[in-house]
Design an enzyme around this catalytic site. Structure first.
Site, short mmCIF file in Angstrom:
data_model
loop_
_atom_site.label_atom_id
_atom_site.label_comp_id
_atom_site.label_asym_id
_atom_site.label_seq_id
_atom_site.Cartn_x
_atom_site.Cartn_y
_atom_site.Cartn_z
N ASP A 73 56.96 -161.30 22.94
CA ASP A 73 55.51 -161.05 22.94
C ASP A 73 55.00 -160.52 21.60
O ASP A 73 54.24 -159.55 21.55
CB ASP A 73 55.13 -160.08 24.07
N HIS A 130 50.64 -162.78 23.67
CA HIS A 130 49.72 -163.12 24.76
C HIS A 130 48.26 -162.99 24.34
O HIS A 130 47.37 -163.55 24.99
CB HIS A 130 50.01 -162.28 26.01
N SER A 152 45.97 -154.38 23.67
CA SER A 152 47.15 -155.19 23.37
C SER A 152 47.19 -155.61 21.91
O SER A 152 46.21 -156.14 21.38
CB SER A 152 47.17 -156.44 24.25
#
Length: 479
Positions: A147, A103, A220
């Site tokens: 992911d 992402h 992230s």
């Protein structure tokens, strides 16, 4: 004279009090000194760990185009604007391979990596005088369902971080989260492993490591490391009512990262082994409604037509007991076990059907991947577009039927990157639609259009990446 005596008396009084306090507190102070030494050793250990890990952690800068909020009241049109995002990543191979979240690079037109220069000891002077270098990166492969994304930076040497053994991770273990929360590069936070396996959805094959180490937007893709400097997981998401850290952070386990890295580097996507079954978690309600003999475990919810499982005799409603001799207690374990078996090997299943126990030896096959099927039609020489450094396949009726989510049934699908040509930010799965506004329907037309442009001419490709349209701009002097 009276005042002088009074002062001397007060002085003697305070000296006496001080001597008394020192004598009373001498033992605790000595203990405190020992405590300070222990804390200092802890401090030094943490500082040494940070110094070891930090050079392998990078900040990722992503830019692209996408829908933006419009502040104009009553405006219902979709406004497309330039978007920028900041994430984190870590070096998994010293030749320049970097792991991050899918992402983080979703919809990316350009990806850059902020590389630290030199080794920082985390001191004030080192932080204030730190130098960085921004280098371009290309997307090697993306696995959106788990992911994970793999990037590649060329002509830069890194120190790589090792992956820990997932089975050795324990609840309560001390961990550090590295990354760039809210764009604040080289941030480190400390916490513990709150849970070694947390399912967000009981029927999902994914499990996550839960930690209370503060994680915020921008973390992230960064590593969650143990006290040995090994990566236990990729910081991926948080659960929060405020939007910031509330002590509920989640990381993709190192075992999943390892499998994803190997396959993304080799194929650009994940190759999935399967036997042709779908599984779900047995809940008490499901067990009661189906009159199952047990209210926990894993049930077969689907058997694909023509699959090895169907041929072997597995049926919908069978309860999985074991996979290769190990208890099939959860969907994540069953899914990961099947994913870890090589195609062509056999997997041994034991199931409960009613009150009867049955055993099956089932051959594992590789699930067909859309891009593999399309890539098999390409000739590395005939389908090479050297100026772009890609191998492409023209979209015709057959390809359009194989490719999912095409905006229009024309264009050139990028099925692989080539070592020849320029490093244009294209990745496997991209669809080249136009070049400088002209539709590109064949490889010959794409090559001719590139050859007709003079050196230094600006070029803009309109591409489809995932389900979004993007512009990729460059100049011919980069070719």
């Amino acid at each position: 004279m009276h005042r002088s005596c009074s002062i001397r008396a007060k002085g003697a009084f305070f000296v006496g009090i001080f001597a008394f306090l020192m004598s009373v507190q001498s033992a605790p102070i000595a203990a405190q000194d020992r405590s300070d030494n222990a804390l200092r050793k802890l401090n030094e250990s943490v500082a040494a760990l940070i110094k070891k890990v930090s050079p392998s952690v990078v900040q990722i800068l992503v830019s692209g185009y996408g829908p933006v909020d419009s502040s104009e009241r009553g405006n219902t049109a979709v406004v497309i604007g330039r978007q920028r995002a900041i994430g984190s990543g870590f070096v998994i191979d010293s030749t320049g391979y970097i792991i991050t979240n899918a992402h983080v690079v979703s919809g990316a037109q350009r990806v850059q990596v902020v590389v630290p220069e030199g080794v920082s000891d985390g001191s004030l002077q080192a932080i204030l005088s730190a130098r960085t270098n921004i280098v371009p990166a290309r997307i090697v492969g993306v696995a959106r369902d788990i992911d994970v994304a793999l990037l590649k930076v060329d002509n830069v040497r890194f120190a790589a971080l090792p992956l820990s053994q997932y089975r050795n991770i324990h609840q309560g273990e001390v961990v550090l989260a590295f990354g760039s929360p809210e764009g604040l590069r080289n941030t480190v936070t400390l916490g513990v492993v709150s849970s070694v396996a947390r399912q967000i959805d009981p029927d999902s094959p994914m499990v996550y490591i839960q930690t209370d180490a503060p994680i915020n937007p921008g973390n992230s893709g960064g590593p969650l490391v143990n006290v040995d400097g090994e990566v236990v997981g990729i910081n991926t998401f948080i659960l929060s009512q405020s939007g910031g850290n509330e002590g509920l952070g989640f990381a993709i386990p190192s075992s999943v990262v390892n499998v994803a890295y190997q396959q993304l580097r080799k194929f650009g996507h994940i190759h999935r082994a399967q036997i042709g079954i779908g599984v779900q978690t047995i809940s008490p309600t499901l067990a009661a409604a189906m009159n199952l003999p047990r209210s926990y475990g894993v049930i077969v919810s689907d058997v694909l037509p023509g699959s090895p499982a169907l041929t072997a005799g597995v049926r919908v409603g069978d309860i999985l007991l074991t996979v290769d001799g190990r208890a099939a207690d959860s969907v994540p374990y069953v899914s990961f076990r099947l994913m870890s078996v090589d195609a062509g090997a056999k997997v041994h299943l034991e199931v409960l059907r009613g009150k009867e126990k049955l055993a099956f030896d089932i051959t594992v096959v590789e699930a067909p991947h859309e891009m593999d099927q399309i890539a098999s039609l390409a000739d590395p020489e005939k389908n090479l577009v050297r100026p772009l450094g890609i191998i492409g396949v023209e979209i015709d009726e057959k390809i359009a039927a194989m490719a999912q989510d095409l905006r229009d049934p024309f264009g050139i699908i990028v099925v692989a990157r080539s070592s020849e040509g320029a490093d244009i930010p294209l990745t496997t799965g991209d669809v080249i639609r136009t070049l400088n506004g002209q539709p590109m329907t064949t490889l010959e037309r794409l090559r001719t259009a590139l050859q007709s442009l003079p050196s230094g001419a600006p070029v803009v490709l309109q591409i489809q990446r995932e389900q979004r349209l993007l512009f990729v701009a460059f100049t011919l002097d980069q070719l």
